[in-house]
Design a protein around this motif. Structure first.
Motif, short mmCIF file in Angstrom:
data_model
loop_
_atom_site.label_atom_id
_atom_site.label_comp_id
_atom_site.label_asym_id
_atom_site.label_seq_id
_atom_site.Cartn_x
_atom_site.Cartn_y
_atom_site.Cartn_z
N THR A 1 8.30 21.55 69.47
CA THR A 1 6.71 21.10 69.31
C THR A 1 6.00 22.28 70.16
O THR A 1 6.87 23.09 70.62
N SER B 1 0.22 7.39 66.87
CA SER B 1 0.55 8.12 65.84
C SER B 1 0.55 7.14 64.47
O SER B 1 1.76 6.80 64.05
N THR C 1 -1.63 23.98 66.87
CA THR C 1 -0.12 23.85 67.26
C THR C 1 0.38 22.29 67.58
O THR C 1 1.43 22.27 67.66
N GLN C 2 -0.50 21.37 66.88
CA GLN C 2 -0.08 20.07 66.57
C GLN C 2 0.53 19.60 65.13
O GLN C 2 0.17 20.29 64.25
N LYS C 3 1.43 18.85 65.07
CA LYS C 3 1.74 18.45 63.80
C LYS C 3 1.11 17.49 63.28
O LYS C 3 0.02 16.70 63.93
N PHE C 4 1.09 16.89 61.92
CA PHE C 4 0.52 16.14 61.49
C PHE C 4 -1.35 16.47 61.28
O PHE C 4 -1.91 15.40 61.68
N GLU D 1 12.59 22.43 63.41
CA GLU D 1 12.98 21.29 63.49
C GLU D 1 13.35 20.73 64.65
O GLU D 1 14.03 21.43 65.38
N SER E 1 3.69 26.75 62.80
CA SER E 1 5.04 25.93 62.34
C SER E 1 6.13 26.32 63.66
O SER E 1 6.15 27.04 64.17
#
Length: 334
Positions: A40, A297, A11-14, A37, A34
Motif C-alpha cells: 500500500t 472499510s 494512492t489509497q485503494k478502493f 499485491e 497501483s
C-alpha cells in the motif's frame, strides 16, 4: 488557450468510479496509483511516492507517512487530502512550512466505525468466535454469553464516532457513562449520558469503548493499572487507535482472566512492528474478536470518505473553503 487540467493522484485503494467521475466533471485529471499485491502507500518508499506524485496538484492519501522531506520534494503539490479522519502520520508543521493544505474526510466514516464498535461488543459478549469454533471442531457444550441489553457502557472520548455509538446504544437500553475533557451538558441531558472520570467509568462499566484521539499524552491511556480497575466480567473495545491501549498489559489481563474479553480493530504493532508478536498472541486468544483496522472499510463508508476527500480537493484547488471540520492546516486561498 485551454488551461492544463489539475492533476489528482490517489494512492489509497478502493477508490470508486463515482468519485473519479465527480473529480473529472470538475475539470481534474485523476490517476489512481497501483501497488504490488500486499503493498500500500504505507509501505511505499519516499522515492516511490515522489515518483508517483511529482506532477500532482492534489494527493488523496491513505496511510503513507507525510514528511518534511517528501513535501519539499513536491513543489507542485498543493493539498494532501486524507481519506479518513486520523492525521497522525502527517507532519503538520512541515505542511505549514511548505505551504500545503491538509484535510481529513470528516463525516465520512463514523457511521461505519460505530457499526463496527457495536459489532465487536456483541461478538465478544456473545462469544461468537468461540461458538463457531465449537461447530468447526465438532459437538461441544453451549457457551453462555452476556447481553449488551440494559448493561452499563463506558465511552472514553466524545467525538463524532463516539456520539454515533451512544445513539446506537440507546436502542439497547444501555446506561451510558462518558469521560471527556470537555463535557457538553446539553448533549448529556438530551442523550441521557452521565459524565464521570475515567477511573469511575472503568470500575462501573460492563463494556469500555475507546474513542479518544491518539496523542503523546493519551498513549497507554488504558494501561495495566487501569485494566485492573475494570470488572472481571467486562469487555474492552478499541476501534480508535493502537497505542491508546498498552497491548502487552491487555494480553496479560486477558490471559489471566482479569477481564472477560476484548473486541479490537486497532493494535500497537501498526506503529511499532516490534510488537507484532503481541498482536499475534492477542488475536489468537479465544476471548478476543479482532479485525485488521478495517472498521471504516465498508462499501458505503469508503464511498462517503472518497467523496469528502474529493470535495476537499475541488474546494481547495478552486480557492474555496473545504467542508466544515475537514480543514486541518493551511489556507484555501493559495
Amino acid at each position: 488557450m485551454v488551461s492544463e487540467k489539475k492533476s489528482v493522484v490517489v494512492t489509497q485503494k478502493f477508490f470508486d468510479d463515482a468519485t473519479i467521475n465527480y473529480l473529472e466533471e470538475h475539470g481534474f485529471s485523476v490517476t489512481v496509483a497501483s501497488f504490488p499485491e500486499g503493498k500500500t502507500d504505507a509501505t511505499a518508499t519516499e522515492a516511490e511516492l515522489i515518483s508517483i506524485l511529482s506532477e500532482a496538484d492534489a494527493w488523496i492519501v491513505g496511510h503513507a507517512k507525510v514528511t518534511l522531506s517528501l513535501l519539499q520534494s513536491l513543489p507542485r503539490l498543493r493539498i494532501v487530502a486524507r481519506r479518513g479522519v486520523g492525521y497522525e502520520k502527517v507532519d503538520l508543521e512541515a505542511a505549514l512550512a511548505t505551504g500545503k493544505v491538509v484535510t481529513i474526510a470528516a463525516g465520512g466514516n463514523e457511521e461505519s466505525v460505530a457499526d463496527r464498535t457495536l459489532a465487536l461488543m456483541l461478538a465478544a459478549a456473545h462469544r461468537l468466535r468461540e461458538s463457531q469454533q465449537q461447530l468447526i471442531d465438532g459437538p461441544g457444550s453451549i457457551l453462555l454469553g452476556n447481553d449488551l441489553y440494559a448493561r452499563t457502557v463506558g465511552i472514553v472520548g466524545l467525538g463524532r464516532i463516539a456520539r454515533n455509538v451512544v445513539r446506537r446504544l440507546k436502542a439497547f437500553d444501555a446506561t451510558v457513562l462518558v469521560t471527556t475533557p470537555r463535557p457538553d451538558p446539553d448533549y448529556g441531558a438530551a442523550m441521557g449520558v452521565e459524565y464521570v472520570d475515567l477511573e469511575t467509568l472503568l470500575r462501573r462499566s460492563d463494556f469500555v469503548s475507546i474513542h479518544a484521539p491518539f496523542k503523546p499524552e493519551t498513549k497507554h491511556l488504558i494501561n495495566a493499572s487501569r485494566l485492573a480497575m475494570m470488572k472481571s466480567d467486562s469487555f474492552l473495545i478499541n476501534t480508535a487507535r493502537g497505542g491508546l491501549v498498552d497491548d502487552q498489559a491487555l494480553l496479560a489481563a486477558l490471559k489471566s482472566g482479569r477481564i472477560a474479553g476484548a473486541g479490537l480493530d486497532v493494535f500497537e504493532s501498526e506503529a511499532d512492528p516490534d510488537l507484532a508478536g503481541v498482536t499475534r498472541e492477542l488475536v489468537r486468544l479465544p476471548n478476543v474478536v479482532a479485525t485488521p483496522h478495517s472498521g471504516a472499510s465498508t462499501h458505503e463508508g469508503l464511498q462517503r470518505t472518497n467523496a469528502v476527500a474529493a470535495e476537499c480537493v475541488v474546494s481547495v484547488l478552486d480557492g474555496k473553503e473545504p467542508p466544515p471540520g475537514c480543514l486541518i492546516v493551511g489556507s484555501a486561498d493559495l
